[in-house]
Motif scaffolding. Structure first.
Motif, PDB file in Angstrom:
ATOM      1  N   GLY A  16       3.511  -1.674  -9.605  1.00  0.00           N
ATOM      2  CA  GLY A  16       2.080  -1.749  -9.826  1.00  0.00           C
ATOM      3  C   GLY A  16       1.275  -1.644  -8.544  1.00  0.00           C
ATOM      4  N   SER A  17      -0.035  -1.809  -8.690  1.00  0.00           N
ATOM      5  CA  SER A  17      -0.963  -1.673  -7.564  1.00  0.00           C
ATOM      6  C   SER A  17      -1.940  -2.831  -7.518  1.00  0.00           C
ATOM      7  N   LEU A  18      -2.408  -3.098  -6.325  1.00  0.00           N
ATOM      8  CA  LEU A  18      -3.481  -4.056  -6.099  1.00  0.00           C
ATOM      9  C   LEU A  18      -4.338  -3.545  -4.951  1.00  0.00           C
ATOM     10  N   ARG A  19      -5.605  -3.914  -4.975  1.00  0.00           N
ATOM     11  CA  ARG A  19      -6.457  -3.634  -3.825  1.00  0.00           C
ATOM     12  C   ARG A  19      -7.019  -4.944  -3.315  1.00  0.00           C
ATOM     13  N   LEU A  20      -6.682  -5.261  -2.082  1.00  0.00           N
ATOM     14  CA  LEU A  20      -7.210  -6.461  -1.447  1.00  0.00           C
ATOM     15  C   LEU A  20      -8.492  -6.104  -0.693  1.00  0.00           C
ATOM     16  N   ARG A  45       4.846 -15.100   9.826  1.00  0.00           N
ATOM     17  CA  ARG A  45       3.742 -14.201   9.485  1.00  0.00           C
ATOM     18  C   ARG A  45       4.003 -12.849  10.120  1.00  0.00           C
ATOM     19  N   GLU A  46       3.831 -11.782   9.352  1.00  0.00           N
ATOM     20  CA  GLU A  46       4.093 -10.443   9.873  1.00  0.00           C
ATOM     21  C   GLU A  46       2.871  -9.550   9.690  1.00  0.00           C
ATOM     22  N   GLY A  47       2.694  -8.672  10.654  1.00  0.00           N
ATOM     23  CA  GLY A  47       1.606  -7.710  10.563  1.00  0.00           C
ATOM     24  C   GLY A  47       1.947  -6.617   9.574  1.00  0.00           C
ATOM     25  N   VAL A  48       1.038  -6.353   8.656  1.00  0.00           N
ATOM     26  CA  VAL A  48       1.236  -5.340   7.622  1.00  0.00           C
ATOM     27  C   VAL A  48       0.519  -4.049   7.984  1.00  0.00           C
ATOM     28  N   SER A  49      -0.736  -4.189   8.378  1.00  0.00           N
ATOM     29  CA  SER A  49      -1.557  -3.021   8.673  1.00  0.00           C
ATOM     30  C   SER A  49      -2.764  -3.460   9.471  1.00  0.00           C
ATOM     31  N   GLY A  66       3.444   4.621   3.592  1.00  0.00           N
ATOM     32  CA  GLY A  66       3.500   5.489   2.426  1.00  0.00           C
ATOM     33  C   GLY A  66       3.125   4.799   1.134  1.00  0.00           C
ATOM     34  N   ARG A  67       3.006   3.479   1.168  1.00  0.00           N
ATOM     35  CA  ARG A  67       2.641   2.715  -0.037  1.00  0.00           C
ATOM     36  C   ARG A  67       1.295   2.015   0.114  1.00  0.00           C
ATOM     37  N   PHE A  68       0.977   1.555   1.308  1.00  0.00           N
ATOM     38  CA  PHE A  68      -0.268   0.830   1.561  1.00  0.00           C
ATOM     39  C   PHE A  68      -1.228   1.717   2.348  1.00  0.00           C
ATOM     40  N   THR A  69      -2.510   1.539   2.073  1.00  0.00           N
ATOM     41  CA  THR A  69      -3.550   2.270   2.801  1.00  0.00           C
ATOM     42  C   THR A  69      -4.665   1.302   3.170  1.00  0.00           C
ATOM     43  N   ASN A  77     -19.418  -4.106   5.475  1.00  0.00           N
ATOM     44  CA  ASN A  77     -18.693  -5.014   6.372  1.00  0.00           C
ATOM     45  C   ASN A  77     -17.414  -5.546   5.719  1.00  0.00           C
ATOM     46  N   THR A  78     -16.704  -4.636   5.075  1.00  0.00           N
ATOM     47  CA  THR A  78     -15.519  -5.008   4.305  1.00  0.00           C
ATOM     48  C   THR A  78     -14.361  -4.066   4.629  1.00  0.00           C
ATOM     49  N   VAL A  79     -13.185  -4.646   4.713  1.00  0.00           N
ATOM     50  CA  VAL A  79     -11.950  -3.887   4.914  1.00  0.00           C
ATOM     51  C   VAL A  79     -11.098  -4.035   3.664  1.00  0.00           C
ATOM     52  N   TYR A  80     -10.448  -2.946   3.279  1.00  0.00           N
ATOM     53  CA  TYR A  80      -9.634  -2.932   2.073  1.00  0.00           C
ATOM     54  C   TYR A  80      -8.180  -2.627   2.411  1.00  0.00           C
ATOM     55  N   LEU A  81      -7.292  -3.130   1.573  1.00  0.00           N
ATOM     56  CA  LEU A  81      -5.884  -2.773   1.655  1.00  0.00           C
ATOM     57  C   LEU A  81      -5.440  -2.359   0.255  1.00  0.00           C
ATOM     58  N   GLN A  82      -5.264  -1.060   0.068  1.00  0.00           N
ATOM     59  CA  GLN A  82      -4.779  -0.541  -1.201  1.00  0.00           C
ATOM     60  C   GLN A  82      -3.256  -0.577  -1.172  1.00  0.00           C
ATOM     61  N   MET A  83      -2.683  -1.271  -2.129  1.00  0.00           N
ATOM     62  CA  MET A  83      -1.235  -1.459  -2.160  1.00  0.00           C
ATOM     63  C   MET A  83      -0.686  -0.834  -3.434  1.00  0.00           C
TER      64      MET A  83
END
Length: 124
Positions: A16-20, A45-49, A66-69, A77-83
């Motif tokens: 599935g997908s989520l957008r943070l 804690r690990e850095g993802v992006s 290849g999976r996260f953007t 003033n917002t940052v997104y992480l598409q997973m």
């Protein structure tokens, strides 16, 4: 006052997908890099992006390439992480954080402000 507020976490099935979202206040994304980190129980804690402010350059951990953007909307003033193509091993609390400079990297100690985190659980 600098604040970072994450949202968008939840429970989804594998594949599935989520957008943070990371809503920033008290400063402008024009001047600071923003990183996404995650921490699973019993793990560091690990850095993802991350995304820099100056040129919008990005970084992705090998485990999510290849999976996260990552993207940003400076007007909001917002940052997104598409997973996408989520896996059980992506389960963790996800945090966004503001870098010390306009650049970014995967090193937690080089981030000054942190959000409260949002839980992402991948399970069938």
């Amino acid at each position: 006052q600098v604040q970072l507020v994450e949202s968008g976490g939840g429970l989804v099935q594998p594949g599935g997908s989520l957008r943070l979202s990371c809503a920033a206040s008290g400063f402008s994304l024009d001047y600071y890099g923003i990183g996404w980190f995650r921490q699973a129980p019993g793990k560091e804690r690990e850095g993802v992006s991350c995304i820099s402010s100056k040129y919008g350059s990005t970084y992705y951990a090998d485990s999510v390439k290849g999976r996260f953007t990552i993207s940003r909307d400076n007007a909001k003033n917002t940052v997104y992480l598409q997973m996408n193509s989520l896996k059980p091993e992506d389960t963790a609390v996800y945090y966004c954080a503001r870098a010390l400079t306009s650049y970014c990297n995967s090193i937690p100690r080089e981030y000054h402000y942190w959000g409260q985190g949002t839980q992402v659980t991948i399970s069938s």
